[in-house]
Design a protein around this motif. Structure first.
Motif, PDB file in Angstrom:
ATOM      1  N   ILE A  10     -17.307  35.224  36.557  1.00 52.32           N
ATOM      2  CA  ILE A  10     -17.739  35.505  37.930  1.00 52.32           C
ATOM      3  C   ILE A  10     -17.717  37.012  38.197  1.00 52.32           C
ATOM      4  N   ILE A  14     -20.905  39.259  39.182  1.00 56.04           N
ATOM      5  CA  ILE A  14     -20.941  40.084  40.396  1.00 56.04           C
ATOM      6  C   ILE A  14     -21.229  41.538  40.037  1.00 56.04           C
ATOM      7  N   SER A  15     -20.608  42.018  38.945  1.00 59.94           N
ATOM      8  CA  SER A  15     -20.844  43.395  38.518  1.00 59.94           C
ATOM      9  C   SER A  15     -22.301  43.625  38.142  1.00 59.94           C
ATOM     10  N   VAL A  18     -24.439  43.542  41.341  1.00 63.07           N
ATOM     11  CA  VAL A  18     -24.314  44.779  42.102  1.00 63.07           C
ATOM     12  C   VAL A  18     -25.101  45.900  41.430  1.00 63.07           C
TER      13      VAL A  18
END
Length: 359
Positions: A10, A14-15, A18
């Protein structure tokens, strides 16, 4: 153990999200800025493919910089690893879409720049855009082209060549810009000095008149008459067209017609044999109405007559066949008011009126 792997996955997702989002914002911002400048400079919308190329170029520069720095910061990083490749592909895909959005936003903001700056009115006349179908504007000249009053007429052959001619211009022009482009094209290609035209919002030329150059004083002078500028002070009420006597050293030099005057210089139309050559200041005496009737009529005919040279198509025709009132024919000799059965010869010059009501 499984929950730890899920948390790591996760976090990695997310990284990546982004980073992809950041690169998309970068592409959109760069493309929007370039699109706004393109709109302000070229006054048209930036092409979609060019906008995407600009956005992806910004992303490519960023990624290449990151890869170059990672070789020193993290020497073990492999830029061809599968996760890195997938992340870059996602970044390029998102950046392409963001670049197109940024292009549209930048173009709209530049088009409405007067609203953004708080302007409540636009200085000058706003010219509407020409409505065009396709990528170009096709302009067809009318079949009848007139002459501009006060300018030397364009040769009939040139006007016949321009009648019905079609010109192609790029789309996105306003009516005023299209008029300027048409005037420049006629001046460069056909040597026309002045163009008076009326163009509609659909690009249709409703009226067109052309002229070579502003006609000077010469065409308005009667035969055997010259214009001369002298140092004199006409009467306060004298105006162009008045008949005046020219005096110098207590003697009358000549009688002529006042054409123009300033504070110290007056321009007179005099008989060619009576042109003064003495230097110094002259005195002008304004005469009553009627003394220059003959001169006025000759000058009027000279100014309104249409001059045309007899070519092969007109040679052999009679004066009665001429469309208009023939005032004079100039060939081996100058013949005024020729007979109706007088035949025209090639090379002669005909002075005629299109309509007798002009006089």
């Amino acid at each position: 153990m499984i929950s730890l792997q899920i948390q790591i996955a996760i976090g990695t997702a997310i990284s990546v999200a982004v980073r992809v989002l950041g690169l998309a914002v970068l592409a959109g911002a760069v493309t929007g800025t370039i699109a706004a400048g393109y709109r302000l400079y070229a006054r048209e919308t930036m092409p979609a493919r060019l906008g995407v190329l600009v956005g992806l170029s910004a992303v490519a520069v960023w990624l290449n910089t990151v890869v170059a720095l990672s070789q020193y910061v993290a020497p073990g990083t492999d830029p061809l690893a599968l996760p890195v490749v997938l992340r870059n592909v996602l970044a390029f895909a998102a950046s392409a879409g963001a670049a197109d959005v940024g292009r549209r936003v930048g173009d709209r903001l530049a088009a409405n720049s007067s609203v953004l700056t708080g302007a409540r009115s636009v200085e000058g006349e706003v010219s509407p855009l020409v409505k065009a179908v396709g990528r170009v504007i096709t302009v067809t000249l009318p079949a009848t082209i007139g002459d501009v009053s006060g300018y030397e007429p364009v040769p009939e052959g040139t006007k016949e060549e321009l009648a019905g001619a079609t010109f192609v211009f790029p789309r996105g022009l306003t009516v005023a810009e299209l008029r300027d482009r048409l005037e420049t094209r006629l001046a460069d290609d056909h040597g026309i000095g002045h163009v008076d035209c009326e163009i509609g919002t659909d690009g249709t030329v409703r009226n067109l008149s052309v002229g070579l150059r502003a006609s000077g004083l010469g065409p308005r002078l009667a035969p055997d008459t010259s214009a001369v500028a002298i140092r004199a002070d006409p009467a306060p009420g004298a105006s162009p067209g008045d008949t005046v006597q020219l005096w110098h050293a207590g003697e009358r030099v000549s009688t002529g017609e006042l054409r123009d005057s300033t504070e110290e210089i007056a321009t007179l139309a005099l008989e060619s044999g009576e042109t003064p050559l003495e230097s110094g200041e002259y005195r002008l005496v304004t005469l009553g109405v009627g003394t220059g009737a003959e001169r006025s009529v000759r000058t009027l005919f000279r100014s309104v007559a249409r001059e045309r040279e007899v070519d092969a198509s007109l040679a052999g025709t009679c004066v009665a066949d001429w469309d208009g009132v023939v005032l004079a024919i100039e060939g081996a000799r100058f013949e005024a008011l020729p007979d109706s059965d007088r035949r025209l010869e090639k090379g002669e010059v005909v002075y005629a009126l299109d309509q007798a009501a002009t006089v």
